[in-house]
Design a protein around this motif. Sequence first.
Motif, PDB file in Angstrom:
ATOM      1  N   ILE A 130       1.915 -45.475 -81.704  1.00 57.62           N
ATOM      2  CA  ILE A 130       3.208 -45.128 -80.849  1.00 57.62           C
ATOM      3  C   ILE A 130       3.866 -46.422 -80.480  1.00 57.62           C
ATOM      4  N   ARG A 131       3.003 -47.339 -79.859  1.00 60.98           N
ATOM      5  CA  ARG A 131       3.867 -48.435 -79.420  1.00 60.98           C
ATOM      6  C   ARG A 131       4.463 -49.195 -80.571  1.00 60.98           C
ATOM      7  N   ARG A 132       3.522 -49.459 -81.757  1.00 64.26           N
ATOM      8  CA  ARG A 132       4.066 -50.014 -82.866  1.00 64.26           C
ATOM      9  C   ARG A 132       5.357 -49.595 -83.494  1.00 64.26           C
ATOM     10  N   TYR A 133       5.319 -48.263 -83.769  1.00 62.81           N
ATOM     11  CA  TYR A 133       6.509 -47.757 -84.894  1.00 62.81           C
ATOM     12  C   TYR A 133       7.200 -46.935 -84.006  1.00 62.81           C
ATOM     13  N   VAL A 134       7.283 -46.407 -82.816  1.00 64.85           N
ATOM     14  CA  VAL A 134       8.297 -45.531 -82.226  1.00 64.85           C
ATOM     15  C   VAL A 134       8.925 -46.116 -81.418  1.00 64.85           C
ATOM     16  N   ASP A 135      10.349 -46.294 -81.516  1.00 59.67           N
ATOM     17  CA  ASP A 135      11.174 -46.954 -80.759  1.00 59.67           C
ATOM     18  C   ASP A 135      11.623 -46.413 -79.357  1.00 59.67           C
ATOM     19  N   GLU A 136      11.591 -45.155 -79.394  1.00 54.91           N
ATOM     20  CA  GLU A 136      11.990 -44.429 -78.149  1.00 54.91           C
ATOM     21  C   GLU A 136      11.032 -43.013 -78.268  1.00 54.91           C
TER      22      GLU A 136
END
Length: 373
Positions: A130-136
């Motif tokens: 999530i931290r790497r690939y999700v912007d918001e």
Amino acid sequence: MKYYFVAGEASGDLHASNLIRSIAKRDASARFRCFGGDMMEAAGATLVKHYRELAYMGFWPVLTHLGTILGGASLCFRDISEWKPDAVILVDYPGFNLSIAKKVHRLGIPVYYYIAPKVWAWKSWRINKIRRYVDEMFSILPFEVEYFRRFNYAIRYVGNPTVDEISSYLLEDDRKPVLADDGRHIIALLAGSRRQEISRNLPVMLEAINNIDNIRPVLACAPGIDPGFYDSIPGATDVEKVYGNTFGVLESAHAALVTSGTATLETALFDVPQVVCYKVPAGWAAAIFKKLFIKVRFVSLVNLISFSEVVPELLGNDMNPDNVRKHLLPLLSDTLERAMQKENYKQMKTILGPAGAPDHAAEQIINLLNIKA
């Protein structure tokens, strides 16, 4: 702007469809394309593939249909690449959606996630993806904000769509009572949405309420479960059943026995005192269940949102007829237990906030895209 939605089950289809409508009200030029379902299509999205073709749950079904799932993921990414949306909006369904997020991130397209994966309950390692690939991330559970903050990942709480759904239901002018009042206390039985859950939970519920005076058990039947299945469960043949209208049952209920899940929150929002029940098989399966939920103090959304034991939770071996009956009986009359649940529901509703989750999410998504433009 162009918005690409990905949802993988009925609840995601519902929540995504409401978000699509909210975005369309605010962006007159909006175009939508999706991997999703009938409701998303009805809301105005071009449906590329229906979630029913990819909706496999559990280790063995996923393993045996892995080729289909991987093929669906490849098609989804290829379609996104060719259509070139301004944003990809993922809705729940983390196993599939986080793999899409990883690929879309490489294209430089903003990835927004509506309804966060429940990493606080199980599979906490997903926080790294999530931290790497999700912007918001747009959360529908207020306690998730603090949880993600501990991992240095800020998310936005936008409200809970169940509040919207129940508010809309209660505002329907033409709705009629599902159950006529016959003087007895209606006990809503919400035994789960899947066959395995129902077959484990419902017999215990039925045995627990046997021979209690002045009650009227009503089974709120899950969508997609045929009537014959319910009738095959011992003791369920003669129980009053309502299909496709859980809200109608809860609106008339005096108390409820509820299998953990969104149903616990729905029951609380209808102000119905409840006992949360979840039976698992003995032995290794019970051990796995315990391991899955070891990271959280509670399993019902009511207690998780309230940070306290508002409703009793009978899990695993604690969910037996005697225990269920012992906790239900005080909820049937004007007792301290009944009054305390109702009072604590008020606090929970305050924490959740007012209706408007899809509208809040839509406003923030559009604002973020305008900033990037």
